[in-house]
Motif scaffolding. Sequence first.
Motif, PDB file in Angstrom:
ATOM      1  N   THR A   1      -7.470  -3.222   3.759  1.00  0.00           N
ATOM      2  CA  THR A   1      -6.639  -3.963   4.718  1.00  0.00           C
ATOM      3  C   THR A   1      -7.151  -5.374   4.982  1.00  0.00           C
ATOM      4  O   THR A   1      -6.369  -6.330   5.045  1.00  0.00           O
ATOM      5  CB  THR A   1      -6.534  -3.160   6.037  1.00  0.00           C
TER       6      THR A   1
ATOM      7  N   THR B   1      -2.775  -0.681   3.732  1.00  0.00           N
ATOM      8  CA  THR B   1      -3.651  -0.713   2.562  1.00  0.00           C
ATOM      9  C   THR B   1      -4.997  -0.041   2.821  1.00  0.00           C
ATOM     10  O   THR B   1      -5.970  -0.294   2.090  1.00  0.00           O
ATOM     11  CB  THR B   1      -3.862  -2.174   2.099  1.00  0.00           C
TER      12      THR B   1
ATOM     13  N   GLU C   1       2.374  -0.799  -4.647  1.00  0.00           N
ATOM     14  CA  GLU C   1       1.176   0.044  -4.748  1.00  0.00           C
ATOM     15  C   GLU C   1       0.414  -0.352  -6.009  1.00  0.00           C
ATOM     16  O   GLU C   1       0.974  -0.382  -7.092  1.00  0.00           O
ATOM     17  CB  GLU C   1       1.566   1.534  -4.774  1.00  0.00           C
TER      18      GLU C   1
ATOM     19  N   GLY D   1       0.832  -1.205   0.000  1.00  0.00           N
ATOM     20  CA  GLY D   1       0.000   0.000   0.000  1.00  0.00           C
ATOM     21  C   GLY D   1       0.861   1.247   0.000  1.00  0.00           C
ATOM     22  O   GLY D   1       1.681   1.434   0.898  1.00  0.00           O
TER      23      GLY D   1
END
Length: 421
Positions: free
Chosen positions: A218, A214, A38, A15
């Motif tokens: 997540t 993230t 990412e 992330g």
Amino acid sequence: MSSESSEAYDAVVIGGGIMGASATYALSKRGLKVAMLERFHPTHRNGSSWGDGRIFRFAYVEPSKVKMAQISGDLYQELERRTRMRVLNRIGQIDMAPIGHKELRGLVDTYDKGGIPYTRMTAAEVNKTFPQLHLTDREEAIYQPDGGVTYADSARTAFFEAARQNGATLLFSTVAKAIHRQPSGGFAVDLAAPDDPSPMRRRRIVCSKVVVTTGGWTNDVLKMVGLCTLPMRVTNEQPMYFMPRDGEDVAAFEEGAMPVFIFRGFEKEYYGIPTVKGGECGVKVAVHQGCHDMMDTPEGRTKQENAQFTADTQKWVRRFFPRLDECRYSAHRCLYQMTADREFIVGCHPECTDVIVATGFCGEGFKFAPWVGEACVQLGFPERMAEAVKVPSEFTLSRFVPSHRTGSEGGGGHVYAQSRL
Ligand SMILES: Cc1cc2nc3c(=O)[nH]c(=O)nc-3n(C[C@H](O)[C@H](O)[C@H](O)COP(=O)(O)OP(=O)(O)OC[C@H]3O[C@@H](n4cnc5c(N)ncnc54)[C@H](O)[C@@H]3O)c2cc1C
């Protein structure tokens, strides 16, 4: 290092929003070999971290958060020196509330205890000093000169740049598709291009620690590792930008001419930022934690304007900003990650302490991002910290008691209690 392979890292950060960018910088600053993944491009607008500005403030009643803001302010300045990019502008911050409201009393108490400078202002003083605003004699304010605006896109770019200079590997347009816990310890992370089922050339990397930053995604990542998911949901907020009325001095609404602002103790907590140089035109006005478009994951979000939010915000602008034109605006949508208890999540996962999670910032995390980066180093590699960072116990993952098991084997463990969501 968990493997001899050239694809082996001390840590993989999953992330690349502001938290992942900051964690990657903080880890690489300690000489650790770190890769960041990412899903989108560096300045994408799909998560929570994009845009021109975020409020930076010390205005918290919790002394721990005041301390986190102080550490972050210093680290943002370090980042500015390092990259020669401007990321923080201390243009002042004003909190406004009905006279005698407990939230303002709480702030005064924290400021007094922490030795933080502030000025109490009557409505008349506010209206004279900042004629962009209009309070009635039923309201009062506290002005704090060291608050201001963090430049969101620039801050993220600056962290990427500084991390790259430290030798970090930044992989954009790359998703973590699967994460395998290795019998010998550490993890193997399978990479893929987003929405592309075909394997990438460089497909698997291994690491000792995984840092999960993230945001609203997540729980998808925790499921990949087979760990408990967290009681967290996503809301689709709607910040708006309002132009001054015809004939008004546009410069009076720019950063430097007026402070960032928060209204407390009213039916909703509106906040905003003056026009930022090079940013969106107009004064940003939004409501904090006022949106009830709750979703389990960001995939269900819409980018369409919500007419009810627009009407509510226009009403607010008419009431407190009579020199702004409530009919000339632009509206955007942006994600908050709300936790069950409205507190942040920063800690090691209780089921696997080599997984560090920093998420659930409930719409107020940006200012603390530099501190979050330091906390990730503290949690994963405490021996690398010259000075320990204290992570408040309220942020631990273990505060959520596992409630029941769901899903199938390997499909993602169980979930924590979903109370209040
Ligand atoms: C409208 C609005 C106003 C705000 N105002 C303020 C403010 O004034 N002050 C303040 O301090 N904070 C503010 N915030 C909150 C702050 O912006 C957030 O707390 C912060 O941006 C959260 O960052 P993040 O890195 O946790 O999440 P995100 O920015 O969402 O980053 C998560 C990243 O993970 C990536 N990702 C997800 N899954 C994967 C995968 N499998 N593989 C690879 N990558 C993946 C995503 O693409 C995304 O880039 C505001 C937020 C919003 C929406």
